[in-house]
Write a protein that holds these residues in place. Structure first.
Motif, PDB file in Angstrom:
ATOM      1  N   VAL A  20      72.010  39.682  41.976  1.00  0.00           N
ATOM      2  CA  VAL A  20      70.708  39.327  42.552  1.00  0.00           C
ATOM      3  C   VAL A  20      69.591  40.140  41.892  1.00  0.00           C
ATOM      4  CG1 VAL A  20      69.313  39.322  44.655  1.00  0.00           C
ATOM      5  CG2 VAL A  20      71.732  38.682  44.751  1.00  0.00           C
ATOM      6  N   VAL A  21      68.534  39.467  41.453  1.00  0.00           N
ATOM      7  CA  VAL A  21      67.328  40.118  40.930  1.00  0.00           C
ATOM      8  C   VAL A  21      66.152  39.638  41.779  1.00  0.00           C
ATOM      9  CG1 VAL A  21      65.907  40.556  38.889  1.00  0.00           C
ATOM     10  CG2 VAL A  21      68.323  39.899  38.612  1.00  0.00           C
ATOM     11  N   HIS A  22      65.361  40.585  42.304  1.00  0.00           N
ATOM     12  CA  HIS A  22      64.164  40.190  43.053  1.00  0.00           C
ATOM     13  C   HIS A  22      62.954  40.214  42.140  1.00  0.00           C
ATOM     14  CE1 HIS A  22      66.823  41.071  46.540  1.00  0.00           C
ATOM     15  NE2 HIS A  22      66.239  39.950  46.940  1.00  0.00           N
ATOM     16  N   ASP A  23      61.976  39.345  42.446  1.00  0.00           N
ATOM     17  CA  ASP A  23      60.763  39.224  41.621  1.00  0.00           C
ATOM     18  C   ASP A  23      61.167  39.082  40.158  1.00  0.00           C
ATOM     19  OD1 ASP A  23      58.119  39.026  41.044  1.00  0.00           O
ATOM     20  OD2 ASP A  23      57.720  41.179  41.112  1.00  0.00           O
ATOM     21  N   ALA A  24      61.888  37.996  39.890  1.00  0.00           N
ATOM     22  CA  ALA A  24      62.543  37.816  38.599  1.00  0.00           C
ATOM     23  C   ALA A  24      61.844  36.763  37.746  1.00  0.00           C
ATOM     24  CB  ALA A  24      64.000  37.390  38.822  1.00  0.00           C
ATOM     25  N   ALA A  25      62.243  36.719  36.497  1.00  0.00           N
ATOM     26  CA  ALA A  25      61.830  35.669  35.577  1.00  0.00           C
ATOM     27  C   ALA A  25      63.014  35.340  34.675  1.00  0.00           C
ATOM     28  CB  ALA A  25      60.626  36.107  34.762  1.00  0.00           C
ATOM     29  N   LEU A  26      62.871  34.242  33.935  1.00  0.00           N
ATOM     30  CA  LEU A  26      63.993  33.731  33.160  1.00  0.00           C
ATOM     31  C   LEU A  26      63.414  32.880  32.031  1.00  0.00           C
ATOM     32  CD1 LEU A  26      67.094  32.281  34.956  1.00  0.00           C
ATOM     33  CD2 LEU A  26      65.916  30.838  33.332  1.00  0.00           C
ATOM     34  N   VAL A  27      63.970  33.005  30.841  1.00  0.00           N
ATOM     35  CA  VAL A  27      63.523  32.176  29.720  1.00  0.00           C
ATOM     36  C   VAL A  27      64.625  31.190  29.356  1.00  0.00           C
ATOM     37  CG1 VAL A  27      62.811  32.131  27.295  1.00  0.00           C
ATOM     38  CG2 VAL A  27      61.992  33.957  28.812  1.00  0.00           C
ATOM     39  N   VAL A  28      64.217  29.931  29.248  1.00  0.00           N
ATOM     40  CA  VAL A  28      65.128  28.859  28.847  1.00  0.00           C
ATOM     41  C   VAL A  28      64.756  28.428  27.441  1.00  0.00           C
ATOM     42  CG1 VAL A  28      65.845  26.484  29.312  1.00  0.00           C
ATOM     43  CG2 VAL A  28      65.413  28.065  31.209  1.00  0.00           C
ATOM     44  N   ASP A  29      65.742  28.361  26.556  1.00  0.00           N
ATOM     45  CA  ASP A  29      65.483  27.939  25.183  1.00  0.00           C
ATOM     46  C   ASP A  29      66.579  26.954  24.782  1.00  0.00           C
ATOM     47  OD1 ASP A  29      64.515  27.665  22.650  1.00  0.00           O
ATOM     48  OD2 ASP A  29      64.734  29.780  22.079  1.00  0.00           O
ATOM     49  N   ASP A  30      66.176  25.775  24.391  1.00  0.00           N
ATOM     50  CA  ASP A  30      67.115  24.780  23.890  1.00  0.00           C
ATOM     51  C   ASP A  30      68.239  24.512  24.898  1.00  0.00           C
ATOM     52  OD1 ASP A  30      67.959  22.951  21.999  1.00  0.00           O
ATOM     53  OD2 ASP A  30      69.227  24.391  20.955  1.00  0.00           O
ATOM     54  N   GLY A  31      67.860  24.457  26.191  1.00  0.00           N
ATOM     55  CA  GLY A  31      68.833  24.098  27.216  1.00  0.00           C
ATOM     56  C   GLY A  31      69.720  25.230  27.671  1.00  0.00           C
ATOM     57  N   SER A  32      69.478  26.431  27.158  1.00  0.00           N
ATOM     58  CA  SER A  32      70.300  27.571  27.570  1.00  0.00           C
ATOM     59  C   SER A  32      69.428  28.710  28.093  1.00  0.00           C
ATOM     60  CB  SER A  32      71.121  28.091  26.379  1.00  0.00           C
ATOM     61  OG  SER A  32      72.041  27.112  25.955  1.00  0.00           O
TER      62      SER A  32
END
Lengths: 384, 384
Positions: A20-32
């Protein structure tokens, strides 16, 4: 073109454990998934999607569903709720309707159900045949399923069809011979309803024959095991190295020991016990023995017509005393293990960018808000 | 401008009884039902809406909900599922958060929940106060609720707030005096949590005082009765002619006899038993005694945070052995009876055109497809 997803109040990655990560972000590149971390550390990206303080979890992996069929059995459901017993015999009703349906009718229903699942957060679904039960009908059901998912399962040995009543061994010869030959090109898995307690299903020897033939044809193994009684299904699944033993409602101590010592996932389908008013599997016993547990819907027109993994999570918590965290893990990473997939069921770097958004401050709301459609698959531009 | 609604494979009107019409049509004029019948007999109309072979039922009437609050109690839910007992004490958590919230925060949450309900087929909802528990906070919660529904209920006697611990009678004097005076202009109903078994709730004498004062102020009566034990609530509700006794989980033979002889509806809230892992009310006993039974969600952040009437129908069928037809009737006409409304809960000529569309060939799918969002309120152009 990569996309930065922000506004994630709580992120569950399953990497490692619940992650679990709070106040999170995530990068999606080419479907991954290309990057995961705290919002404050997020790298620049070409595009940005803000979720406004919602929760993100891995898309559900529904590893057990029967979605290629025609007909309506809501009247049978109503009768069962008034006391009629479930023994698998009603499957024949769906077989007749499925055989009579056109490809387009079957395809339309199948597509609608897969879309309904996706709208509820399911991004990977296994689809079984098993309502055709002729060489041609089983092959066409799998061909249709393969249009929508790589996780296709040949279940010619779902029940003994009426025209083979009293000649189950002859039907097994058909399943392991010409039917398997016609179906294997469209299937990743083979499955069998091993249930000596049902007059409609298959005993241990018959199930072994089906699984061995499927394995020889290059298919992975799955077993409908120990749904109605403590039969030989679970131990057979473990012995043959099946990816999953599904149902596991009636287990002996030896069954639990076998699962704990083997590599077979125990897939629990509590929607079936809900919709057949049956006792639930003992999930805690399995978890405490160290067995890998998956949750799936078993979405089918007879014993359980839910397509909601969130509902199964709510049942797992209420009825099987799984914690919300255990239930979510089993509905995502557990399902992936049951399909022997490492690219789904988690959101670690390199995973498929299959994101489910929960309209709530915590994943706990999946169990806390039963029946409410608060989770959906995130559609990102450029996804494939 | 009237509208002809066609493409209704199955129509449930509740007029009379379940009133099922197959291959039906319906005319809506000025927000009311103007005509109902077979599709072949449909009159001409200014506009036409085709539902493509779906089911139409009366919009759900959710006669018991607590929607004005702030804060999150999913962690308390998680603890309860691990064994912590529910006794109503956690309400204090929500009271503190609600008092601290701005009007806009409360209004935003309330509007989101009412919209969420409407998206799931609920077209009438009762909303209680009960998380303010000061004169000003109770009045403002009711003022906010009245922006969205005429069915507002003053529940100052929800629990004894912490600052009145050990001085319940003093708090009852506040509730029946200045709090009632401030709240009555915004409320249609008065309600009380009558539960001698809880240290936080009110005994029979206190409940009687609250109800009598509310009645004298012109409010209709409702009672939280017999949720945790077979207390005096149900018989008090019947004696005072309350519209509804809600929960009814623990009933004596005398309670059932009183309900059968009186005009008080028994409102069952099975989502509470689901989310507190408690035994369900005995719906069959009530139905067989001739009691009018309603189903409602009790949507609230503590004991049951579902907003789904369809989920309550599925629970009623699975856990309380109501038939799908009985459960649907109780979720519509039953709820209307619990609110003493004749304009909702059915689709006879003259009723409000509150239509819910079920994406299925039969209303039975509401129970047959648990957890799946297949029902929504129909939005007709020109509706008011």
């Amino acid at each position: 073109m990569n996309t930065l997803v922000t506004g994630i109040a709580e992120l569950v990655t399953n990497d490692p454990s619940l992650g679990v990560v709070h106040d999170a972000a995530l990068v999606v590149d080419d479907g991954s998934v290309a990057w995961v971390g705290s919002a404050g550390d997020a790298p620049p990206a070409d595009r940005r999607t803000d979720l406004g303080g919602r929760t993100v979890v891995p898309g559900f992996v529904d590893s057990h569903a029967h979605l290629v069929f025609a007909g309506d059995r809501s009247a049978e459901f109503e009768a069962r709720m008034s006391g009629a017993r479930y023994d698998g015999g009603g499957i024949g009703t769906t077989v007749a309707a499925t055989r009579a349906a056109t490809d387009d009718e079957l395809r339309g229903r199948l597509r609608a159900l897969v879309a309904e699942m996706r709208a509820q957060g399911t991004t990977t679904v296994e689809v079984k045949s098993g309502y055709g039960l002729t060489v041609d009908d089983e092959a066409r059901c799998l061909r249709l399923a393969a249009e929508l998912t790589p996780e296709t399962t040949f279940l010619g040995a779902h029940v003994v069809p009426a025209e083979y009543a009293g000649r189950a061994d002859e039907y097994v010869a058909l399943v392991t011979g010409p039917m398997l030959a016609a179906c294997a090109p469209h299937a990743r898995w083979v499955d069998v309803f091993c249930e000596p307690a049902s007059a409609h299903a298959f005993d241990g020897d018959q199930a072994r024959a089906v699984l061995a033939a499927g394995r020889d044809a290059g298919l992975g193994l799955r077993v409908h095991a120990n749904q109605l009684s403590a039969g030989p299904g679970v131990q057979l699944a473990v012995e043959l190295g099946a990816a999953s033993a599904d149902h596991c409602t009636h287990l002996t101590a030896a069954d639990v020991d076998a699962l704990a010592a083997g590599t077979t996932v125990a897939t629990l389908l509590p929607g079936v016990e809900f919709s057949t008013r049956s006792p639930y599997p003992d999930a805690r016993r399995l978890l405490e023995a160290g067995v890998t547990v998956a949750l799936a819907t078993d979405c089918n027109p007879g014993s359980c017509f839910t397509s909601s993994m969130a509902f199964c999570i709510a049942l797992a918590v209420r009825e099987m005393r799984m914690t919300p965290a255990e239930a979510l893990w089993s509905a995502t990473a557990g399902g992936a293990a049951a399909l022997r997939r490492t690219d789904v069921g988690h959101l670690g770097v390199g995973a498929r960018a299959d994101l489910a958004v929960v309209d709530a401050p915590s994943f706990r709301h999946l169990a806390y808000r039963p029946g409410v459609p608060i989770v959906h698959a995130l559609e990102l531009a450029g996804r494939h």
